[in-house]
Every structure is written in structure tokens, then in C-alpha cells.
Design a protein around this motif. Structure first.
Motif, PDB file in Angstrom:
ATOM      1  N   ASP A 117       0.938  -1.492  -0.153  1.00  0.00           N
ATOM      2  CA  ASP A 117      -0.127   0.175   0.183  1.00  0.00           C
ATOM      3  C   ASP A 117       0.600   1.783  -0.089  1.00  0.00           C
ATOM      4  O   ASP A 117       2.047   0.909   0.343  1.00  0.00           O
ATOM      5  CB  ASP A 117      -1.012   0.022   1.253  1.00  0.00           C
ATOM      6  N   PRO A 118       0.489   2.421  -0.562  1.00  0.00           N
ATOM      7  CA  PRO A 118       1.193   3.993  -0.547  1.00  0.00           C
ATOM      8  C   PRO A 118       1.880   4.022   0.926  1.00  0.00           C
ATOM      9  O   PRO A 118       3.113   4.662   0.649  1.00  0.00           O
ATOM     10  CB  PRO A 118       0.243   4.530  -0.823  1.00  0.00           C
ATOM     11  N   VAL A 119       1.410   3.778   2.198  1.00  0.00           N
ATOM     12  CA  VAL A 119       2.014   3.775   3.276  1.00  0.00           C
ATOM     13  C   VAL A 119       3.034   3.578   3.294  1.00  0.00           C
ATOM     14  O   VAL A 119       4.117   3.484   3.790  1.00  0.00           O
ATOM     15  CB  VAL A 119       0.567   3.517   4.676  1.00  0.00           C
ATOM     16  N   THR A 120       3.158   1.436   2.984  1.00  0.00           N
ATOM     17  CA  THR A 120       4.469   0.743   3.182  1.00  0.00           C
ATOM     18  C   THR A 120       5.529   1.583   2.375  1.00  0.00           C
ATOM     19  O   THR A 120       6.904   1.442   2.504  1.00  0.00           O
ATOM     20  CB  THR A 120       3.941  -0.408   2.957  1.00  0.00           C
ATOM     21  N   LEU A 121       5.274   1.425   1.100  1.00  0.00           N
ATOM     22  CA  LEU A 121       6.165   2.533   0.008  1.00  0.00           C
ATOM     23  C   LEU A 121       6.428   4.072   0.131  1.00  0.00           C
ATOM     24  O   LEU A 121       8.418   4.412   0.555  1.00  0.00           O
ATOM     25  CB  LEU A 121       5.709   3.255  -0.937  1.00  0.00           C
ATOM     26  N   ARG A 122       5.819   4.547   1.220  1.00  0.00           N
ATOM     27  CA  ARG A 122       7.042   5.989   1.894  1.00  0.00           C
ATOM     28  C   ARG A 122       7.699   5.010   3.487  1.00  0.00           C
ATOM     29  O   ARG A 122       8.582   5.942   3.162  1.00  0.00           O
ATOM     30  CB  ARG A 122       5.214   6.365   2.242  1.00  0.00           C
ATOM     31  N   ARG A 123       6.905   4.509   4.254  1.00  0.00           N
ATOM     32  CA  ARG A 123       7.692   4.052   4.898  1.00  0.00           C
ATOM     33  C   ARG A 123       9.234   3.195   4.155  1.00  0.00           C
ATOM     34  O   ARG A 123      10.371   3.688   4.974  1.00  0.00           O
ATOM     35  CB  ARG A 123       7.481   3.075   6.122  1.00  0.00           C
ATOM     36  N   VAL A 124       8.869   2.686   3.491  1.00  0.00           N
ATOM     37  CA  VAL A 124      10.432   1.768   2.981  1.00  0.00           C
ATOM     38  C   VAL A 124      11.541   2.554   2.306  1.00  0.00           C
ATOM     39  O   VAL A 124      12.378   2.772   2.411  1.00  0.00           O
ATOM     40  CB  VAL A 124      10.873   0.790   1.877  1.00  0.00           C
TER      41      VAL A 124
END
Length: 302
Positions: free
Chosen positions: A264-271
Motif C-alpha cells: 500500500d502507499p503507506v508501506t512505500l513511504r515507510r520503505v
């Protein structure tokens, strides 16, 4: 109560009072001209103040009140919404600072005292245990978030969490856990301050895509040999971005970046927080129903 027990409690009470008074000299009230005021910590004797970004709503006409009531005009050096840290500067030197806790930092079970200046209440303090320490990483650097069972009222954000030696453990931040006892560890603050003083902002790794979450049905997972039921699809590629230079196209489904699944977008930002601008990593994606990989050199969000 036995006399010896009374004496022990009296000594403990006096020790906590003395500790709060000592820490208070390095905790300020930040006035951003709104109806609410926040706390801040004197980070360096040369006039650098650290507060939470959400606690400093305005960028101009800022002021800082020291422990003795002295009001100083403050300028915003920069803020980072991702870590929720704002750095201010005042035109005064020889300010009292707190010793930073040495590595490895706080340990679960130790006592922690929180000191803040919420609004017009003056100095406030509360105490609890370090209940958890969550290891995090940003831009390849190790950091940590501290959880404590102490409850922080409104206005405590930006205050100091210290150990019984008066060493700074972290910056109190109510927004991270909806009012519960959370503080940003010293490494989080250190990395943010260094970058904001140098650049005025935090250099984040950046792709240059707009994405949306998509489901991967079981038959597609089996066909591709992947083990995740969600991914993100590129719906727009920014011109002259890292994504465009790497050859990403609208409709590409991103499965993983740098071997980390993206669901999801949140995971991408966190990575992306863990990666550095200019770093080259591998993208795993689906294009036209075919599993493929691309090498991408990450851009800079500055």
C-alpha cells in the motif's frame, strides 16, 4: 508508616523535585501566535531549539519563553513533517542544555520523567516506566521510538523525557500515539537537526509516482510465483523523475522495492524513509501480466 519508610519516600520525593527543577531550565514554552502553545527543548547552547512540527503551526512571528520568563524572538530553521520535528533558532548563547543519553539509549523498565511547559500552566511533570522501545530506520540510519506508561496532557508535545540522571531520552510527541506516552529517541532528533540545519529540510528518497492499492487474486499470485495479496499500481509518472528515468509506465504494478514487499502507499513511504536519495535499488513489478525487474536510482524529495 514506619519512620524509615517515611524518610525514604521523602528523599525520593525531594530527588524527583530536584530533577524536575534541573530539567526545567532546558525546557521552553514555544509561542506560535495561536491560541495553543507547545513545549520545546534547548538542543544546543548556541540557541537551537527543538519542538514538534505539529506544535509549531506557524512559520513566522514565533517566540520562545525561557525558564526564567525571558521571551526571545525565534526563527524557524526548518521542519520535517515525516518525523514531526521543527527546529528553531534564538539569538542567545550559553543556554542550558541537557546531556543526551549515551548509546545504546533507554532500556525497557527504567524510570522516565517527562517535563514540559504546556500553555499557561507553567512547568508540569509526570513520570512512568519505559514500557517499550521500537527500533526504526531512516536514510540508512538506526533510530528508535520510546513508549512510556506516563500520560501526556495537551501541550506536552515538545517536552523532554529524561532518565533519573537527567539525561535526555527523547522528545515527547503526543501525535505519534494519539495522546499516549511516546517520545522520539535522541537519534531521531539528532538526524533531523543535522539535516535541517544543513538543508532546511530532510532529503528524502523519492520515486515520482502516483499510486493506488490493487489486489492480486490467488490465480495471479500463483502465475507470478509471489506471496502477497496486495500491491500498488502506478497511475501517473512525473516528468523527469526517478521513475520516468528508470522506465516505469502507468499501469505497472509495483510488488517490491529493495527486496521489501509493497502492499500500500503507506508501506512505500515507510520503505523510502529507510533509503537514500541517489541510491540505486531494484524494483520488482508486473507489466502486462509478466513479472520483471528494473534498476532505479532514487531521486531527492528536496
Amino acid at each position: 508508616m514506619a519512620t524509615d519508610q517515611w524518610k525514604e519516600l521523602t528523599h525520593l520525593s525531594q530527588a524527583l523535585e530536584n530533577l524536575a527543577s534541573l530539567v526545567a531550565k532546558s525546557v521552553v514554552r514555544v509561542d506560535d501566535g495561536t491560541s495553543l502553545t507547545a513545549s520545546g527543548i534547548i538542543w544546543s547552547a548556541e540557541g537551537i531549539i527543538v519542538a514538534t512540527s505539529h506544535g509549531v503551526e506557524r512559520d513566522e512571528e514565533l517566540a520562545v519563553e525561557l525558564h526564567d520568563g525571558t521571551m526571545l524572538a525565534a526563527t524557524l530553521v526548518g521542519r520535517d513533517h515525516d518525523s514531526d520535528i521543527a527546529v528553531l533558532r534564538v539569538d542567545k548563547v550559553d543556554l542550558p542544555t541537557l546531556e543526551k543519553v549515551p548509546a545504546p539509549g533507554p532500556k525497557v523498565g527504567q524510570l522516565a520523567l517527562a517535563v514540559a511547559r504546556p500553555g499557561t500552566f507553567g512547568l508540569c511533570a509526570t513520570m512512568g516506566l519505559v514500557s517499550a522501545r521500537i527500533e526504526t530506520q531512516r536514510l540508512g540510519l538506526s533510530e528508535h521510538i520510546i513508549y512510556t506508561d506516563a500520560q501526556f496532557p495537551p501541550g506536552f508535545s515538545g517536552g523532554a523525557l529524561v532518565n533519573v540522571q537527567g539525561q535526555l531520552l527523547g522528545l515527547i510527541d503526543r501525535i505519534f500515539a494519539r495522546g499516549h506516552g511516546v517520545a522520539l529517541g535522541v537519534p531521531v532528533i539528532q538526524h533531523a537537526v543535522e539535516s535541517l540545519l544543513t538543508h532546511g529540510r530532510i532529503p528524502h528518497a523519492y520515486l515520482g509516482v502516483k499510486i493506488q492499492t490493487v489486489s492480486l487474486p490467488p490465480h495471479l499470485q500463483n502465475l507470478l510465483g509471489v506471496h502477497q495479496d496486495k500491491a500498488v499500481m502506478c497511475v501517473h509518472i512525473e516528468t523527469d523523475s526517478a521513475a520516468e528515468r528508470a522506465g516505469l509506465l502507468p499501469g505497472d504494478i509495483l510488488l517490491a522495492i529493495a527486496d521489501t514487499p509493497i502492499t500500500d502507499p503507506v508501506t512505500l513511504r515507510r520503505v523510502l524513509r529507510t533509503l537514500q536519495a541517489g541510491q540505486t535499488v531494484e524494483l520488482k513489478l508486473v507489466r502486462g501480466g509478466v513479472l520483471t525487474t528494473l534498476q532505479i536510482t532514487l531521486g531527492n524529495a528536496l
